[in-house]
Scaffold this active site. Structure first.
Site, PDB file in Angstrom:
ATOM      1  N   TRP A 295      -4.333  -4.235  -0.102  1.00 30.39           N
ATOM      2  CA  TRP A 295      -3.281  -4.856  -0.900  1.00 30.39           C
ATOM      3  C   TRP A 295      -2.124  -5.329  -0.040  1.00 30.39           C
ATOM      4  CZ3 TRP A 295       1.630  -2.433  -2.500  1.00 30.39           C
ATOM      5  CH2 TRP A 295       1.932  -1.289  -1.738  1.00 30.39           C
ATOM      6  N   ASP A 296      -2.080  -4.861   1.220  1.00 34.88           N
ATOM      7  CA  ASP A 296      -1.044  -5.306   2.163  1.00 34.88           C
ATOM      8  C   ASP A 296      -0.927  -6.823   2.172  1.00 34.88           C
ATOM      9  OD1 ASP A 296      -2.012  -2.759   2.731  1.00 34.88           O
ATOM     10  OD2 ASP A 296      -1.662  -2.934   4.882  1.00 34.88           O
TER      11      ASP A 296
ATOM     12  N   GLU B 240       0.279   7.067  -1.747  1.00 33.01           N
ATOM     13  CA  GLU B 240      -1.025   7.720  -1.726  1.00 33.01           C
ATOM     14  C   GLU B 240      -0.927   9.239  -1.638  1.00 33.01           C
ATOM     15  OE1 GLU B 240      -3.036   5.748   1.466  1.00 33.01           O
ATOM     16  OE2 GLU B 240      -2.528   3.793   0.620  1.00 33.01           O
TER      17      GLU B 240
ATOM     18  N   LYS C   2       4.652   9.309   0.477  1.00 31.70           N
ATOM     19  CA  LYS C   2       4.162   8.726   1.728  1.00 31.70           C
ATOM     20  C   LYS C   2       4.872   7.408   2.025  1.00 31.70           C
ATOM     21  CE  LYS C   2      -0.022   6.940   3.983  1.00 31.70           C
ATOM     22  NZ  LYS C   2      -1.449   6.598   3.820  1.00 31.70           N
ATOM     23  N   GLN C   3       4.982   6.562   1.009  1.00 38.87           N
ATOM     24  CA  GLN C   3       5.601   5.252   1.173  1.00 38.87           C
ATOM     25  C   GLN C   3       6.318   4.883  -0.110  1.00 38.87           C
ATOM     26  OE1 GLN C   3       1.500   3.958   1.740  1.00 38.87           O
ATOM     27  NE2 GLN C   3       1.995   2.128   0.577  1.00 38.87           N
TER      28      GLN C   3
END
Length: 790
Positions: A364-365, A491, A595-596
């Protein structure tokens, strides 16, 4: 760790002043050249020493089985891994029978320069052999942005103070030995001897050439590489070509007087196909090198410069007051361009074509980090990446059926279109990728008004992704539309209900699909979209459930998240990051640890769904939980930090994204560059400090600079125009470089811009105290300490 300014601080180039063999693999990634079809790592011409040999063709992969301790229905059986294809970079040199090898003899000078305006990698070496013979070696390498199948190298050798017998061996080599570089599970699986020889040939003459043809063992893809040469030097020379199953070679021997040059120009033609015959592929690559020869070396250089001049006219970012960031953002833009310029209906991998990290997969980046940059700088490349998604739509539809869903379920990670993630919770369950693709479609259509794309690509993608959400979610007893059992961008929280990011993006997807169906009624009927189906999408969007914690005044990233125990950051050793390599997922999934950026990303992409006060409270809350074990996080945090007024913090996050690879901040640049993080440097500047936003209300800017920057100027392409924005601390100016007048908004106030500069004041805000980050996980300072500390 790479030291500060390992490549100087020149605004238009990266300059390596000395060669550090301990950092060879990292520099090979940094100096990689690509055009989206061909990727050549920055290996030394002679091939040795090397960190990771690498030559890649976009979407050329090998199958590999995915082992499971316990398999489950719907799990993918096979993975796909990018492979090192035939290497055309190698040019070996003998100096009076002594191999040119920088590990022996005396290396007086070794510099490399990546020129971001010329699109070339230049190497200059002065070396004395163990026998005492000194030569100057200069090579210039390019991967053509105008001739998709072509790469070329100019290689010259000059004896310094005596006549010398020189032998140059120009080679194309298949099945090179590839070292295993890491035990990190995110790194690529290494496949030994992936290529099977089908044909080889060599031809002598005025322009000696060779061709190798191979196929992959399991995926059954065929590739070919042709090389031909122009040779310049003394009249007395010997030339011979030969070929073997995995080797094509030109040998050039000459006696060269002191101060005179022996020069060879090597043209390479790469091609691959799943369907074309061997003769057809040989003709294709032979034709490519014939066209390159016709253009000539100087012609290729001129074409490359002209292409990049045109790119920079609508893409350049100028940073006043931070020379390292200036270099880094242009470095990022060059690699974003290289990743997608000539991909032409192929995916853009997470590492581009710079290394084998993540097995060469696309995620998806691409849609959420890379395509926003390409949409506003090189929109044709963004369109091609989405056309690739459209081309694999049937595979995504089959995957949805396998999962018991309607519409299309695009894979979490893939090369060819099939799901290649062997870990369901952080893979297939991340259904938000479908809405991310839809968002990229909507963004591209807004930026280009491309009617043909809208009908042929945009509508089918929006329809099939909307169908997925309508079947994946359901209305509860209170009438709210809920999406359960999914994984959002973070995630470290998997298989959760009503992830805020996922629900908001799905809401936008459903609404956009319904709107486009109403616009393109005839084309929608051809896709069997009924009035009732479109109405059901609108209902789901209107009823979408977005969790909110009234007690804390923040959005939980999913149902119940704010009730979890917080991760014990103070007790976590700094060398235990990233956490996924040191703790079981079970522990991560049941704690408040991020995580992000997840909710923060939702605020960036769906800013219309939050009040400004909610944005500030959410940002501060999640800052204390986000460990940034993903390179995708820093740029998002930079944008939102700037928006809510944490300007110095935003500057630090910008640096973290910009220097991810130039300073090897995650210690894995050797596996390839972080393409999304490189895109994030542009996004942090343009979307953060430039405050650029685009949507249903058109283009708007909310610029505001941190104390460490004196000024910011950027260009962008939008609706057939090139816009130039210049930001200072107290004012911003807008003008069109080309195109018709355009209405925009500046800090919420409408104005129309044309070729005459329009200037407006920027309201000043009081600095806010920066929120705390998890212990030891504050963004690294803009200049790395010499001890490499965090």
């Amino acid at each position: 760790m790479i030291k500060d300014e390992p490549y100087g601080a020149e605004p238009w180039s990266l300059n390596e002043a000395t060669l550090d063999l301990n950092l060879l693999a990292q520099s090979e990634s940094v100096f990689a050249l690509s055009n989206g079809h061909i990727g050549l790592r920055g290996n030394l011409d002679e091939g040795e020493p090397s960190g990771l040999p690498g030559s890649y063709l976009n979407s050329l992969y090998e199958d590999r089985p995915l082992p499971y301790a316990e398999a489950g229905y719907g799990f993918p059986d096979m993975g796909q891994t990018v492979i090192n294809v035939t290497n055309g970079k190698i040019i070996r040199l003998l100096v009076d029978d002594e191999p040119f090898d920088i590990r022996y003899g005396t290396l007086h000078k070794h510099t490399r320069t990546l020129d971001m305006r010329a699109g070339t990698l230049t190497r200059n070496v002065t070396w004395t052999s163990p026998a005492g013979h000194t030569v100057n070696v200069t090579s210039v390498r390019l991967v053509s942005l105008t001739q998709r199948a072509v790469a070329a190298i100019s290689y010259s050798v000059t004896p310094v103070d005596e006549p010398l017998r020189l032998v140059v061996m120009s080679e194309i080599v298949a099945n090179e030995d590839i070292p295993v570089t890491t035990a990190d599970p995110r790194a690529a699986a290494m496949l030994a001897q992936p290529l099977v020889s089908e044909e080889h040939m060599a031809v002598d003459g005025d322009h000696p050439r060779a061709v190798l043809v191979h196929s992959t063992r399991s995926s059954k893809l065929r590739l070919a590489l042709a090389m031909t040469h122009d040779i310049h030097g003394p009249d007395r020379k010997a030339i011979r070509s030969e070929s073997f199953p995995d080797l094509g070679r030109l040998m050039l021997a000459a006696e060269v007087p002191a101060g005179q040059e022996l020069r060879l120009v090597k043209y390479l033609g790469y091609g691959w196909s799943a369907t074309r015959s061997r003769p057809a592929l040989v003709d294709q690559v032979s034709g490519a090198v014939a066209a390159a020869e016709l253009t000539g070396w100087q012609g290729l250089l001129d074409e490359q410069r002209a292409y990049l001049d045109n790119f920079w006219e609508g893409a350049d970012v100028e940073v006043d007051g931070d020379v390292e960031i200036q270099q880094a953002v242009r470095f990022g833009l060059v690699h974003i361009l290289q990743a997608g310029a000539r991909a032409e209906r192929r995916p853009i991998p997470a590492k581009g074509l710079t290394g084998t990290g993540y097995d060469g997969h696309t995620f998806w980046d691409t849609e959420m980090f890379v395509l926003p940059v390409l949409t506003y700088t090189q929109p044709d490349a963004a369109a091609d990446a989405l056309r690739w998604r459209h081309s694999v739509l049937p595979i995504a539809q089959d995957h949805a059926k396998e999962l018991g869903l309607q519409g299309a379920a695009f894979p979490w990670r893939t090369i060819h279109g099939e799901e290649c993630s062997g870990y369901w919770p952080a893979g297939t369950a991340a259904f938000h990728i479908n809405a991310d693709i839809a968002a990229a479609v909507v963004r591209y259509l807004d930026a280009t008004h491309d009617a043909a794309f809208e009908r042929e690509v945009g509508l089918p993608l929006l329809v099939e992704t909307a169908r997925l959400w309508r079947s994946l979610g359901q209305h509860d007893s209170a009438g709210k539309f809920r999406i359960e059992g999914v994984t959002g961008p973070d995630e470290y929280s998997a298989i959760k209900d009503n992830n805020v990011y996922t629900n908001l993006m799905a809401q936008a997807n459903l609404s956009a699909a319904a709107d486009l169906v109403a616009k393109l009624t005839e084309e929608a009927r051809a896709l069997d979209v009924s009035t009732e189906e479109a109405a059901a999408w609108r209902d789901a969007a209107a009823d979408m459930f977005i969790p909110y914690d009234e007690r804390l005044g923040v959005h939980p990233q999913h149902d119940g998240f704010t009730n979890y125990a917080r991760w014990d950051f103070a007790a976590t050793p700094l060398d235990h990051y990233p956490l996924l390599l040191h703790y079981p997922y079970f522990q991560l999934y049941r704690k408040q640890v991020v995580k992000q950026a997840d909710v923060v990303l939702a605020m960036q992409t769906r800013g219309d769904a939050f009040t400004q006060d909610q944005k500030l409270r959410n940002f501060d809350y999640y800052e204390a939980l986000t460990v940034r074990d993903s390179s995708l996080s820093a740029c998002t945090q930079a944008v939102m930090a700037a928006e809510v007024g944490h300007l110095e913090l935003a500057h630090d996050y910008l640096a973290e994204a910009a220097f991810m690879d130039l300073q090897d901040r995650e210690h894995n640049t050797k596996d390839g560059l972080h393409i999304a993080s490189l895109a994030g440097a542009y996004t942090a500047l343009v979307g953060g400090f430039g405050g650029a936003r685009a949507g249903t209300d058109g283009l708007s800017f909310w610029p505001r600079l941190p104390p460490g920057l004196a000024g910011l100027t950027f260009r962008m392409r939008y609706q057939g125009r090139i816009i130039r924005v210049h930001v200072r601390h107290h004012e911003a100016s807008y003008e069109l470089i080309s195109g018709d007048p355009l209405p925009i908004n500046h800090h919420g106030h409408p104005l129309t811009i044309g070729t005459e500069k329009v200037t407006r004041e920027i309201a000043q805000v009081k600095p806010r105290p920066s929120p705390a980050q998890p212990t030891g996980r504050a963004p690294q300072p803009r200049r790395e300490r010499s001890d490499g500390g965090r």
